[in-house]
Write a protein that holds these residues in place. Sequence first.
Motif, PDB file in Angstrom:
ATOM      1  N   ILE A   1     -13.931  42.550 -48.969  1.00 34.84           N
ATOM      2  CA  ILE A   1     -15.030  42.178 -48.079  1.00 34.84           C
ATOM      3  C   ILE A   1     -15.707  40.910 -48.560  1.00 34.84           C
ATOM      4  O   ILE A   1     -16.313  40.175 -47.779  1.00 34.84           O
ATOM      5  CB  ILE A   1     -16.041  43.326 -47.948  1.00 34.84           C
ATOM      6  N   GLY A   2     -15.598  40.634 -49.844  1.00 35.88           N
ATOM      7  CA  GLY A   2     -16.222  39.423 -50.405  1.00 35.88           C
ATOM      8  C   GLY A   2     -15.699  38.148 -49.782  1.00 35.88           C
ATOM      9  O   GLY A   2     -16.359  37.101 -49.851  1.00 35.88           O
ATOM     10  N   GLY A   3     -14.526  38.184 -49.191  1.00 34.20           N
ATOM     11  CA  GLY A   3     -14.002  37.010 -48.495  1.00 34.20           C
ATOM     12  C   GLY A   3     -14.856  36.618 -47.307  1.00 34.20           C
ATOM     13  O   GLY A   3     -14.756  35.480 -46.816  1.00 34.20           O
ATOM     14  N   PHE A   4     -15.688  37.537 -46.818  1.00 29.06           N
ATOM     15  CA  PHE A   4     -16.573  37.251 -45.691  1.00 29.06           C
ATOM     16  C   PHE A   4     -18.040  37.206 -46.120  1.00 29.06           C
ATOM     17  O   PHE A   4     -18.896  36.835 -45.320  1.00 29.06           O
ATOM     18  CB  PHE A   4     -16.407  38.328 -44.609  1.00 29.06           C
ATOM     19  N   SER A   5     -18.318  37.597 -47.373  1.00 20.03           N
ATOM     20  CA  SER A   5     -19.684  37.580 -47.909  1.00 20.03           C
ATOM     21  C   SER A   5     -19.600  37.208 -49.392  1.00 20.03           C
ATOM     22  O   SER A   5     -19.521  38.099 -50.259  1.00 20.03           O
ATOM     23  CB  SER A   5     -20.336  38.954 -47.721  1.00 20.03           C
TER      24      SER A   5
ATOM     25  N   SER B   1     -28.535  41.477 -43.539  1.00 15.75           N
ATOM     26  CA  SER B   1     -27.672  41.395 -44.725  1.00 15.75           C
ATOM     27  C   SER B   1     -28.526  41.268 -45.971  1.00 15.75           C
ATOM     28  O   SER B   1     -29.498  40.500 -46.002  1.00 15.75           O
ATOM     29  CB  SER B   1     -26.721  40.193 -44.610  1.00 15.75           C
ATOM     30  N   HIS B   2     -28.173  42.052 -46.964  1.00 19.52           N
ATOM     31  CA  HIS B   2     -28.843  41.979 -48.272  1.00 19.52           C
ATOM     32  C   HIS B   2     -28.024  41.158 -49.258  1.00 19.52           C
ATOM     33  O   HIS B   2     -28.404  41.045 -50.429  1.00 19.52           O
ATOM     34  CB  HIS B   2     -29.042  43.394 -48.830  1.00 19.52           C
ATOM     35  N   MET B   3     -26.918  40.608 -48.828  1.00 14.70           N
ATOM     36  CA  MET B   3     -26.008  39.875 -49.710  1.00 14.70           C
ATOM     37  C   MET B   3     -25.711  38.475 -49.173  1.00 14.70           C
ATOM     38  O   MET B   3     -24.618  37.957 -49.353  1.00 14.70           O
ATOM     39  CB  MET B   3     -24.677  40.649 -49.854  1.00 14.70           C
ATOM     40  N   GLY B   4     -26.642  37.893 -48.428  1.00 16.08           N
ATOM     41  CA  GLY B   4     -26.396  36.587 -47.859  1.00 16.08           C
ATOM     42  C   GLY B   4     -25.681  36.687 -46.528  1.00 16.08           C
ATOM     43  O   GLY B   4     -25.340  37.777 -46.056  1.00 16.08           O
ATOM     44  N   PRO B   5     -25.412  35.569 -45.883  1.00 19.06           N
ATOM     45  CA  PRO B   5     -24.785  35.580 -44.561  1.00 19.06           C
ATOM     46  C   PRO B   5     -23.359  36.123 -44.594  1.00 19.06           C
ATOM     47  O   PRO B   5     -22.644  35.983 -45.575  1.00 19.06           O
ATOM     48  CB  PRO B   5     -24.807  34.105 -44.137  1.00 19.06           C
TER      49      PRO B   5
ATOM     50  N   ALA C   1     -22.618  48.726 -44.196  1.00 17.94           N
ATOM     51  CA  ALA C   1     -21.759  48.715 -45.382  1.00 17.94           C
ATOM     52  C   ALA C   1     -22.592  48.937 -46.635  1.00 17.94           C
ATOM     53  O   ALA C   1     -23.704  48.392 -46.766  1.00 17.94           O
ATOM     54  CB  ALA C   1     -21.001  47.406 -45.468  1.00 17.94           C
ATOM     55  N   PHE C   2     -22.052  49.751 -47.552  1.00 17.28           N
ATOM     56  CA  PHE C   2     -22.707  50.047 -48.825  1.00 17.28           C
ATOM     57  C   PHE C   2     -21.734  49.778 -49.960  1.00 17.28           C
ATOM     58  O   PHE C   2     -20.516  49.996 -49.826  1.00 17.28           O
ATOM     59  CB  PHE C   2     -23.146  51.510 -48.897  1.00 17.28           C
TER      60      PHE C   2
ATOM     61  N   PRO D   1     -27.188  49.219 -50.162  1.00 15.33           N
ATOM     62  CA  PRO D   1     -26.929  48.633 -48.842  1.00 15.33           C
ATOM     63  C   PRO D   1     -26.509  47.174 -48.959  1.00 15.33           C
ATOM     64  O   PRO D   1     -27.118  46.399 -49.720  1.00 15.33           O
ATOM     65  CB  PRO D   1     -28.254  48.792 -48.108  1.00 15.33           C
ATOM     66  N   ALA D   2     -25.490  46.794 -48.228  1.00 16.06           N
ATOM     67  CA  ALA D   2     -24.978  45.422 -48.258  1.00 16.06           C
ATOM     68  C   ALA D   2     -25.342  44.673 -46.981  1.00 16.06           C
ATOM     69  O   ALA D   2     -26.044  43.665 -47.031  1.00 16.06           O
ATOM     70  CB  ALA D   2     -23.466  45.440 -48.449  1.00 16.06           C
ATOM     71  N   PHE D   3     -24.903  45.153 -45.838  1.00 12.92           N
ATOM     72  CA  PHE D   3     -25.227  44.492 -44.573  1.00 12.92           C
ATOM     73  C   PHE D   3     -25.037  45.475 -43.416  1.00 12.92           C
ATOM     74  O   PHE D   3     -24.392  46.514 -43.571  1.00 12.92           O
ATOM     75  CB  PHE D   3     -24.361  43.238 -44.343  1.00 12.92           C
TER      76      PHE D   3
END
Length: 498
Positions: free
Chosen positions: A339-343, A432-436, A384-385, A395-397
């Motif tokens: 998922i990091g590829g998108f966040s 989102s809690h992890m940026g865009p 997503a968590f 929580p992520a987004f």
Amino acid sequence: MSSAPASRSWHHPQGTRWRAWLCLLLLLTPCVPVAGTNPGVRARLSRRALEFGRRFGLEQLQSLLLKEHELNLRGSYVRPLLGTFSYAVPRIRVHELQMNDSALGFVEDVGLKLTLQRARLGLSADWEAQMGALQDKGSIEVQMNDLAMEVVLGVGVDGDGRPVVWNSSCDTHGTHLHMEFHSGHSWLYNLLAPLLQRSLRKELNKQLCLELRRGILRLEDALKRMAVCTQLDHFVTIDHSLLGQPAVTAQHGDVALKGEFFRAGMCQQRPSSPVPLALPGALPAALRAEQEPMVLLAVSEFVANSAASAYFRAGALRRSIASSTLPRRFPLQLTTKSIGGFSPQLQELYPDQPMELHLSARRQPQLSCHPSALHGTLFTSAEAFVVLPNATRVPAFLLNIDANVTGKPTITGNRLGGTVSLTGLSVAQVTSHMGPVEVKKLETLLKFGLWLFGVPWANKRLRAGVPLPALHGLSLHNPRLSLQEGFVLIATDLQYKT
């Protein structure tokens, strides 16, 4: 006919196979809507269905008559030289009932008519007799031939939407009766048998209708307790009450059912009605066969949408997906690395950690029926968590994921199946809690993954289908399905398996 309507019930009545068949007949038989309310389901029962169901009526008739009956037949005769002859027959036992010619048909604006011709009735009884000071007792065998019977059963609906039945008319008569006494001074009584036959024949004709009326009253009592709302699972209840009186013609019987879903434990009047639903005058080409179908059933898209609404309001449209539940070949895995590829910040803050996705419907799904296909729209929230080693979920987004699908239902034998296709997908970031989050990139990959894995997985299970319920051995035979504007139309015959 039943007078005051009974209270609404949530329990299934228990009864004989005849009760089950008649309930099916009443529930699967256009009528005039009441109070401006349109039905979710309309159904038509043809004369072929009655011919199929005739044997169930005859089985019930035999079960009513082939037993012991209280008769209390008493009488006396005064004969010259012999004096007064008195007799008593307290009860009779019917041990033979042959029905050679029978027919079951519709009676316009009333209900059903069962006609028997050339039936044969055999019975036995104990008797007591007295002639002057002489008392005697024994048994008697009676055979009635050429028995004819005509019974008209009225059908309707009470104020709560339950079917009601009543005995509209009953007429029986037998022309040939033979009787033979046994035991005691039977040789003497057999000489007097011709004197007793007329009285006994009249009483037997009367008794047959009385027993039928008692059976219809028992059926009416069972229908008063019949559920008009049935809880299907922990989440929803369906209201299958009748709307308006059944419309009976000489050719068919039509009925309308509410067909609305509610949250479990709730069964109430709806604030709005579905669009009008009418059975077609002529069958679509896809449903035509050599013979007229026994049952024609139209199910409005309202039924499916009310089910979706009930499940949504009950909170049933939720699911959690863990990293271990996705196929390994799925292009998008539930890990911070994937998922990091998108966040990008997600992988930086929580490298190589499993994730969890909580899916829920943010609005009720919408379904529409068209001749080409069923069209559906799903409105989903996906949160997503990150799952930490100590099982804490961070929580992520939160995303909104909406999907458009089309489907084609199929019906084979007694199984309902189908196929689906994904026609559109959109992804939007809510928080989102992890940026865009790069939603367009994620949307493209998600479309590919659903096309490659999700849709085939769903179709594999849909093609297998789910079994349709069989009611006391009754099931569908040679069913055909056709999509119409606003409803699904099913034409089918019925079959019975013991």
